[in-house]
Design a protein around this motif. Structure first.
Motif, PDB file in Angstrom:
ATOM      1  N   LEU A   1       0.812  -1.203   0.000  1.00 36.28           N
ATOM      2  CA  LEU A   1       0.000   0.000   0.000  1.00 36.28           C
ATOM      3  C   LEU A   1       0.847   1.254   0.000  1.00 36.28           C
ATOM      4  O   LEU A   1       0.543   2.233  -0.688  1.00 36.28           O
ATOM      5  CB  LEU A   1      -0.935   0.012   1.222  1.00 36.28           C
ATOM      6  CG  LEU A   1      -1.853   1.230   1.366  1.00 36.28           C
ATOM      7  CD1 LEU A   1      -2.792   1.332   0.169  1.00 36.28           C
ATOM      8  CD2 LEU A   1      -2.643   1.151   2.671  1.00 36.28           C
ATOM      9  N   SER A   2       1.947   1.235   0.741  1.00 33.33           N
ATOM     10  CA  SER A   2       2.778   2.425   0.847  1.00 33.33           C
ATOM     11  C   SER A   2       4.206   2.035   1.220  1.00 33.33           C
ATOM     12  O   SER A   2       4.406   1.116   2.027  1.00 33.33           O
ATOM     13  CB  SER A   2       2.218   3.377   1.916  1.00 33.33           C
ATOM     14  OG  SER A   2       3.118   4.431   2.181  1.00 33.33           O
ATOM     15  N   PRO A   3       5.218   2.716   0.638  1.00 28.90           N
ATOM     16  CA  PRO A   3       6.610   2.452   1.024  1.00 28.90           C
ATOM     17  C   PRO A   3       6.870   2.706   2.507  1.00 28.90           C
ATOM     18  O   PRO A   3       7.834   2.186   3.072  1.00 28.90           O
ATOM     19  CB  PRO A   3       7.413   3.416   0.146  1.00 28.90           C
ATOM     20  CG  PRO A   3       6.512   3.731  -1.005  1.00 28.90           C
ATOM     21  CD  PRO A   3       5.124   3.711  -0.442  1.00 28.90           C
ATOM     22  N   SER A   4       6.015   3.514   3.144  1.00 26.15           N
ATOM     23  CA  SER A   4       6.198   3.798   4.572  1.00 26.15           C
ATOM     24  C   SER A   4       5.741   2.652   5.463  1.00 26.15           C
ATOM     25  O   SER A   4       5.899   2.714   6.686  1.00 26.15           O
ATOM     26  CB  SER A   4       5.433   5.074   4.954  1.00 26.15           C
ATOM     27  OG  SER A   4       4.033   4.893   4.764  1.00 26.15           O
ATOM     28  N   ASN A   5       5.155   1.589   4.849  1.00 27.05           N
ATOM     29  CA  ASN A   5       4.778   0.390   5.588  1.00 27.05           C
ATOM     30  C   ASN A   5       3.864   0.720   6.775  1.00 27.05           C
ATOM     31  O   ASN A   5       4.218   0.502   7.930  1.00 27.05           O
ATOM     32  CB  ASN A   5       6.035  -0.341   6.073  1.00 27.05           C
ATOM     33  CG  ASN A   5       5.717  -1.703   6.674  1.00 27.05           C
ATOM     34  OD1 ASN A   5       4.645  -2.255   6.443  1.00 27.05           O
ATOM     35  ND2 ASN A   5       6.641  -2.229   7.450  1.00 27.05           N
ATOM     36  N   PRO A   6       2.649   1.222   6.525  1.00 26.86           N
ATOM     37  CA  PRO A   6       1.734   1.548   7.614  1.00 26.86           C
ATOM     38  C   PRO A   6       1.178   0.290   8.271  1.00 26.86           C
ATOM     39  O   PRO A   6       1.307  -0.821   7.736  1.00 26.86           O
ATOM     40  CB  PRO A   6       0.626   2.317   6.893  1.00 26.86           C
ATOM     41  CG  PRO A   6       0.611   1.729   5.531  1.00 26.86           C
ATOM     42  CD  PRO A   6       2.050   1.448   5.196  1.00 26.86           C
TER      43      PRO A   6
END
Length: 395
Positions: free
Chosen positions: A197-202
């Motif tokens: 979902l996001s590179p920030s790994n939520p």
């Protein structure tokens, strides 16, 4: 010892079920069934990585599946069934961890020549397209990989299974059968979906979600058509900033059509999907994108043992930006990470009723379904090829 560890873990997963098979009295043996499968693949890519370091000289052996399922019918209208799955697919943090793939108590309220009406309670596989409910058994897949545009492996947990309640109805007509299934439950969202979902790994925590499917099978399965719809919901929490939290909603709609002739099968599925981040106090996080996917697949059976496969598979993350140009201009990433066009050629040999060997070659333009956990986005290439070899055993 490191090479033996996965086998030891898998053994701990399957031994309890094997013990259970011997524990039931002989008079129940006619209703108790136990089946399983295992597979091992070699993956080689010229650029990019898929399920491990596949672009290295020796390729990747990090795609292995082990499964064991069992079912028991203690009463005519009651079925208890479950499957344990241990799977290694590249650099997933939970690789090899045995999991309950599905486990249900199934009670049939009505069961006669014209109709079957029932309810399932527990962890059920989501009725999603033609293949989702059986996707983890290699013998049920037309190729080594399912079309990644719809049956995405990089975030497979997002639509795989739910914990809750499912209702089903089978209506037998004069020249066909209508299957209806609908469920309400908590989706089993794991780290694969968080990374994708996001590179920030939520952090994602599944919330009450719904899914339903209507499928019509005509003339004993010669023609199959289905409509699948779902609303998958989860809480979204940033791991970098705990003040950033909201909700993620995934809404796919899938149209499926299949024709089966004596020696060949033609299958196509189209998916329209909505993805939305909402209810964030920080406005830049709120947003939505509508994507679409399509594949056309042709299977030809040369004999009872040999089968060929041709497939074109297409997906775009945002229909309003199909080439990813706005995405790249905003500095969010490479334009080709927003789409993928895949041409696949494959062959399958069933050596025995239990053993099969498969090979398939992919020519891909784009990286929309490339696993993030196996790649650094800045080091990926737009055009790449992938060769997969797999052997599988089922019983």
């Amino acid at each position: 010892m490191n090479r033996l560890k996965p086998l030891l873990i898998a053994t701990h997963a399957v031994v309890p079920l094997l013990w259970a098979a011997n524990a039931y009295p002989i008079e129940r043996s006619d209703t108790f069934q136990i089946h399983g499968f295992l597979s091992q693949a070699l993956i080689v890519t010229d650029d990019n990585n898929f399920f491990g370091s596949s672009s290295d000289d020796n390729g990747s052996l990090e795609y292995t599946e082990l499964g064991l399922n069992a079912s028991l019918r203690p009463y005519n209208h009651l079925l208890v069934a479950g499957q344990i799955l241990s799977r290694k697919a590249g650099n997933y943090s939970d690789g090899w961890q045995p999991k309950l793939d599905y486990g249900v108590v199934d009670y049939q309220l009505i069961a006669d020549e014209r109709r079957v009406l029932g309810v399932q309670l527990g962890r059920f596989k989501n009725p999603f397209g033609f293949y989702n409910q059986t996707r983890d058994a290699p013998s049920t897949r037309p190729g080594i990989l399912l079309p990644q545009s719809i049956y995405f492996d990089r975030s497979r947990s997002l639509g795989l299974a739910s914990d809750g309640l499912s209702l089903y109805d089978e209506e037998r007509l004069s020249n066909g059968t209508i299957y209806l299934q609908g469920g309400v439950g908590i989706p089993q969202i794991n780290s694969d979906a968080e990374i994708s979902l996001s590179p920030s790994n939520p952090s994602l925590e599944g919330k009450l979600s719904t899914i339903g499917q209507i499928l019509y099978s005509h003339d004993g399965g010669r023609i199959n058509a289905a409509l699948s719809m779902a609303q998958v919901r989860s809480d979204y929490q940033s791991r970098q900033n705990h003040q950033v939290k909201g909700e993620f909603v995934f809404q796919p709609i899938i149209l499926s059509l299949q024709y089966n002739a004596e020696n060949w099968t033609l299958t196509t599925e189209y998916e329209y999907q909505k993805r939305e981040l909402k209810d964030f106090q920080v406005s830049p996080y709120n947003g939505k994108a509508n994507g679409e996917s399509l594949y056309v697949q042709y299977q030809y059976r040369f004999s009872s043992r040999w089968q060929g496969l041709l497939r074109y598979d297409y997906t775009v993350t945002d229909r309003s930006d199909p080439n990813g140009r706005r995405y790249a201009a905003a500095g969010q990433g490479e334009d080709y990470s927003r789409f993928a066009k895949d041409m696949t050629v494959g062959v399958q040999w069933k050596a025995t009723p239990n053993w099969r060997f498969q090979a398939e070659l992919h020519n891909v333009n784009g990286t929309a379904w490339l696993p993030r956990q196996d790649n650094e986005a800045k080091d990926t290439d737009q055009y790449w090829n992938m060769l997969l070899l797999q052997t599988s055993f089922s019983f």
